[in-house]
Motif scaffolding. Structure first.
Motif, mmCIF file in Angstrom:
data_model
loop_
_atom_site.group_PDB
_atom_site.id
_atom_site.type_symbol
_atom_site.label_atom_id
_atom_site.label_comp_id
_atom_site.label_asym_id
_atom_site.label_seq_id
_atom_site.Cartn_x
_atom_site.Cartn_y
_atom_site.Cartn_z
ATOM 1 N N THR A 1 -11.052 32.213 3.888
ATOM 2 C CA THR A 1 -11.582 32.108 2.425
ATOM 3 C C THR A 1 -11.001 32.987 1.795
ATOM 4 N N GLY A 2 -10.640 34.037 1.619
ATOM 5 C CA GLY A 2 -10.418 35.083 1.244
ATOM 6 C C GLY A 2 -9.084 34.479 -0.046
ATOM 7 N N GLU A 3 -9.681 34.914 -1.673
ATOM 8 C CA GLU A 3 -9.663 34.570 -2.974
ATOM 9 C C GLU A 3 -8.426 34.816 -2.645
ATOM 10 N N SER A 4 -7.418 35.933 -2.716
ATOM 11 C CA SER A 4 -5.795 36.079 -2.921
ATOM 12 C C SER A 4 -4.982 36.254 -1.828
ATOM 13 N N GLU B 1 -13.332 40.395 6.723
ATOM 14 C CA GLU B 1 -12.258 38.569 7.709
ATOM 15 C C GLU B 1 -11.744 39.436 8.951
ATOM 16 N N THR B 2 -11.923 40.580 8.544
ATOM 17 C CA THR B 2 -11.044 41.663 8.985
ATOM 18 C C THR B 2 -11.730 41.427 10.751
ATOM 19 N N GLU B 3 -12.726 41.185 10.493
ATOM 20 C CA GLU B 3 -13.928 41.893 12.248
ATOM 21 C C GLU B 3 -13.555 40.536 12.940
ATOM 22 N N GLY C 1 1.264 32.483 5.309
ATOM 23 C CA GLY C 1 1.404 32.371 3.813
ATOM 24 C C GLY C 1 0.004 32.320 3.017
ATOM 25 N N ASP C 2 -0.647 31.224 2.980
ATOM 26 C CA ASP C 2 -1.843 30.700 2.718
ATOM 27 C C ASP C 2 -3.190 31.525 2.785
ATOM 28 N N GLU C 3 -2.764 32.161 3.655
ATOM 29 C CA GLU C 3 -4.216 33.773 4.226
ATOM 30 C C GLU C 3 -4.018 34.763 3.285
#
Length: 291
Positions: A231-234, A223-225, A276-278
């Motif tokens: 698409t993260g779950e948290s 994700e950071t790269e 906030g939703d990321e």
């Protein structure tokens, strides 16, 4: 019989310097040592090291010269008066400093005709030479090509790039990840201590939990790269709720919540920017801000 092992000189014989010199000796490298306090050379001399009569002679004895001092400033202070003897040699600095200070030291050494390598030792002195030791190297590619294989006697040798400061930056990044785990565990232990839970009881749950977190790092790295946090779950919103509850529970238990407050601030900043939703990993974008 003539040794085919590279002669090395080790300057600075604290616990780490002495361990490095011993590893070279144990693997057949002609090893010259020098220390401001001559008494520290006695054990190594008994093991076959040559004790140089002066700093200049120590440098001139070997094509590969290790400095194992407190910091880069101590290296400059010590070597400045005899810097001419470095010409044509490789200076391998094992002294810790900031990456920028190390880059300046490399420029100084190169300006006096020396190749420069920086080494970040990711092991305690007693582990040097064992399978548990790892040393990261950066700086001159030619120098690592010449000596990298033989430096493997100290521990697994990994070259991380031409930037002289990047090996030290890697070491601090690894320590940052480790310290986060270590002090996070201690903070959790302090919280549970308020309820009479023993640290060893907590450990039984903490180890499998942290192993699961480690397994999740590959997704964090992706994700950071890519910069794709969609698409993260948290989400950050969910994690802020958890972090704020940790802080509140800490205060109720009489435990200092300071360990978590910078993270809370970073998460709030990212949420305030409309994210906030990321995925929680998007807080990286706050951390990477270079002021």
């Amino acid at each position: 019989m003539t040794s085919t092992k590279t002669p090395v000189s080790v300057i600075g014989l604290g616990r780490l310097g002495a361990a490095l010199a011993e590893a070279f000796l144990a693997n057949g490298h002609p090893t010259t040592v020098w220390n401001r306090s001559p008494g520290k050379t006695e054990d190594l001399a008994a093991k076959g090291a040559t004790v140089a009569g002066s700093l200049t002679k120590a440098i001139e004895a070997s094509p590969l010269v290790l400095t194992v001092l407190a910091h880069h400033g101590a290296v400059r202070e010590l070597l400045d008066p005899v810097v001419g003897s470095l010409s044509g040699r490789t200076l391998l600095n094992i002294s810790s400093s900031t990456p920028e200070d190390i880059r300046k030291l490399a420029t100084w050494a190169q300006g006096h005709g020396a190749d420069y390598l920086d080494g970040a030792v990711m092991a305690v002195p007693q582990a040097i030479g064992s399978a548990d030791a790892q040393v990261l190297y950066s700086g001159s590619t030619a120098a690592f090509d010449s000596y990298g294989e033989q430096l493997g006697v100290l521990g697994a040798a990994r070259y991380v790039g031409e930037d002289p400061g990047v090996a030290e930056l890697y070491s601090y990044a690894l320590l940052s990840a480790g310290y986060g785990t270590l002090f996070g565990f201690l903070h959790g232990t302090a919280m549970l201590d308020s309820a009479g839970v023993r640290p060893t009881e907590f450990l039984a749950l903490a180890v499998p939990w942290l192993n699961g977190m480690v397994a999740f790092l590959s997704e964090i790295a992706r994700e950071t790269e890519t910069g794709d946090y969609s698409t993260g779950e948290s989400s950050l919103d969910i994690n802020l709720f958890a972090l704020e509850n940790i802080v509140a529970a800490s205060r109720t238990a009489g435990v200092d919540p300071a360990f978590h407050l910078p993270t809370v601030d970073a998460v709030r900043k990212r949420i305030a920017a409309g994210n906030g939703d990321e995925s929680a990993s998007s807080v990286f974008e706050v951390m990477r801000t270079r002021g």
